[in-house]
Scaffold this motif. Structure first.
Motif, short mmCIF file in Angstrom:
data_model
loop_
_atom_site.label_atom_id
_atom_site.label_comp_id
_atom_site.label_asym_id
_atom_site.label_seq_id
_atom_site.Cartn_x
_atom_site.Cartn_y
_atom_site.Cartn_z
N LYS A 81 -6.95 9.15 13.58
CA LYS A 81 -5.72 8.44 13.99
C LYS A 81 -4.51 8.91 13.18
CE LYS A 81 -6.36 4.32 11.04
NZ LYS A 81 -6.50 2.85 11.06
N TYR A 82 -4.75 9.34 11.94
CA TYR A 82 -3.65 9.82 11.10
C TYR A 82 -3.20 11.22 11.55
CZ TYR A 82 -5.28 5.99 8.15
OH TYR A 82 -5.66 4.75 7.68
N LEU A 130 -7.62 5.24 3.01
CA LEU A 130 -8.84 4.98 3.77
C LEU A 130 -9.43 3.61 3.43
CD1 LEU A 130 -11.08 8.18 3.98
CD2 LEU A 130 -9.85 7.04 5.81
N ASN A 131 -9.52 3.33 2.14
CA ASN A 131 -10.15 2.07 1.71
C ASN A 131 -9.42 0.85 2.23
OD1 ASN A 131 -12.14 3.45 0.34
ND2 ASN A 131 -11.03 3.45 -1.62
N LYS A 132 -8.10 0.94 2.31
CA LYS A 132 -7.29 -0.20 2.77
C LYS A 132 -7.04 -0.16 4.27
CE LYS A 132 -6.77 -1.95 -1.32
NZ LYS A 132 -7.39 -3.26 -1.66
N GLU A 133 -7.56 0.90 4.92
CA GLU A 133 -7.38 1.07 6.38
C GLU A 133 -5.90 0.91 6.75
OE1 GLU A 133 -10.02 -1.63 8.35
OE2 GLU A 133 -11.82 -0.54 7.71
N SER A 134 -5.06 1.58 5.98
CA SER A 134 -3.61 1.50 6.21
C SER A 134 -3.23 2.10 7.56
CB SER A 134 -2.86 2.24 5.10
OG SER A 134 -3.10 1.61 3.86
N PRO A 135 -2.16 1.63 8.16
CA PRO A 135 -1.73 2.16 9.47
C PRO A 135 -1.19 3.58 9.34
CG PRO A 135 -0.12 0.59 8.64
CD PRO A 135 -1.29 0.53 7.71
N ASP A 160 -13.87 14.22 4.18
CA ASP A 160 -14.65 14.04 5.42
C ASP A 160 -14.64 15.34 6.22
OD1 ASP A 160 -15.85 13.37 7.78
OD2 ASP A 160 -14.40 11.83 8.38
N ASN A 217 0.82 -1.21 0.00
CA ASN A 217 0.00 0.00 0.00
C ASN A 217 0.85 1.26 0.00
OD1 ASN A 217 -2.59 -1.18 -0.03
ND2 ASN A 217 -2.42 -1.68 2.15
N SER A 275 -12.68 10.47 10.12
CA SER A 275 -12.00 9.36 9.43
C SER A 275 -10.49 9.48 9.51
CB SER A 275 -12.41 9.34 7.94
OG SER A 275 -13.80 9.31 7.80
N TRP A 276 -10.03 10.73 9.65
CA TRP A 276 -8.59 10.99 9.64
C TRP A 276 -8.00 11.10 11.05
CZ3 TRP A 276 -7.59 10.00 4.88
CH2 TRP A 276 -8.46 10.41 3.86
#
Length: 327
Positions: free
Chosen positions: A82-83, A40-45, A74, A19, A79-80
């Protein structure tokens, strides 16, 4: 994006790569929205966001573009969350506090933005003259806390909270705002004293009210001794002692000892008068201050020593000091 080679690259990346590699490919081709949506779609760390999107964005001066896209995808930024938290931690670790402050404002994280303003105010300052020139940061910190109180009041009515913003009770916010106000008064006073030449820097780091209790006692002591006389700064110093519930007697003793070192014996009498008139001193505080001074009696001239001994109220203390003087 309709280019055949581009699509061919994406095919192989999606099937055989990571990813981070896919996101980096999007970023190299200025496809920031696609990179964010893939994240977002892959819920990457968070690490993928930092390395693949966030660092390239701020290093190329495109942080505002990134922020605008995050908000357009968003508007709540939930949605963001944790990032964004990871991005703040990354910037703090790197000591990129100006970028951090900009990001905190975008996140509407008013409490942490106020904390960053306080750091801008006090970091690496060597004199209160320097701090006096940075007072605008404390005003900004107060503004952030005011906005936080207003936002909290509105969100309570709507029962809406944002998990990545630092929370604080209204009582704690008010307490911090009082600290900011008092630090501004201390700064203006000591700035004026340094300009007049009545106060000198004796310790580094420079003591402020944002440190521990020992540092706050240093501030109170410095204010008491910084003016043209003890009475000049006693009111502000007394408020510092009261607001933070510090050990007043220990602070007065420390100030008195410094007056002995500076050979300002008449100022000790003025300190006793201020302490007595404060209305918060115990009956024995005056004697405690004097006895503490007299422990250094060998450096006090005989005439000044006699005056200080006579100022002791307790006959027992007075006799013991007279005896010590002659033995």
């Amino acid at each position: 994006m309709n280019n055949t080679y581009y699509q061919e690259c994406l095919f192989y990346l999606h099937n055989y790569s990571t990813n981070l590699a896919i996101i980096s490919f999007y970023m190299r081709h200025s496809c920031l929205r696609e990179a964010l949506l893939h994240l977002l779609n892959k819920e990457s760390p968070p690490e993928v966001f930092i390395e693949g999107i966030f660092q390239p964005s701020y290093k190329s001066g495109k942080l505002h573009t990134l922020e605008n896209l995050l908000e357009s995808i968003d508007p709540t930024l939930e949605s963001w969350g944790k990032y964004l938290i990871a991005a703040c931690q990354h910037l703090q670790k790197k000591n990129y506090y100006h970028i951090l402050y900009e990001l905190q404002q975008f996140m509407k994280d008013q409490v942490r933005a106020a904390m960053t303003c306080i750091r801008f105010f006090s970091h690496k300052a060597k004199t209160y003259t320097e701090l006096g020139e940075k007072l605008s940061w404390l005003l900004k910190a107060k503004d952030h806390l005011k906005i936080y109180l207003q936002d909290t009041s509105r969100s309570t009515r709507r029962k809406k909270t944002t998990f990545f913003q630092k929370k604080m009770t209204a009582a704690d916010v008010s307490r911090h705002m009082n600290t900011l106000q008092l630090q501004m008064e201390v700064t203006r006073f000591l700035h004026r004293c340094e300009s007049a030449g009545t106060s000198q820097i004796t310790t580094l780091p420079l003591p402020t009210l944002f440190g521990n209790n020992h540092m706050k006692m240093d501030v109170a002591c410095k204010v008491m001794l910084g003016g043209k006389n003890v009475e000049d700064g006693f009111g502000i110093a007394f408020r510092v002692l009261q607001d933070f519930q510090l050990d007043a007697a220990a602070t007065y003793c420390r100030a008195a000892r410094q007056l002995v070192e500076r050979e300002k014996y008449s100022e000790i009498q003025q300190l006793l008068k201020c302490v007595s008139e404060s209305g918060m001193a115990a009956k024995s505080d005056g004697d405690t201050i004097l006895l503490n001074c007299l422990e250094a009696f060998k450096r006090i001239p005989p005439q000044e020593l006699e005056v200080l001994i006579q100022a002791i109220h307790s006959d027992d203390n007075k006799v013991s000091r007279i005896f010590s003087k002659w033995c």
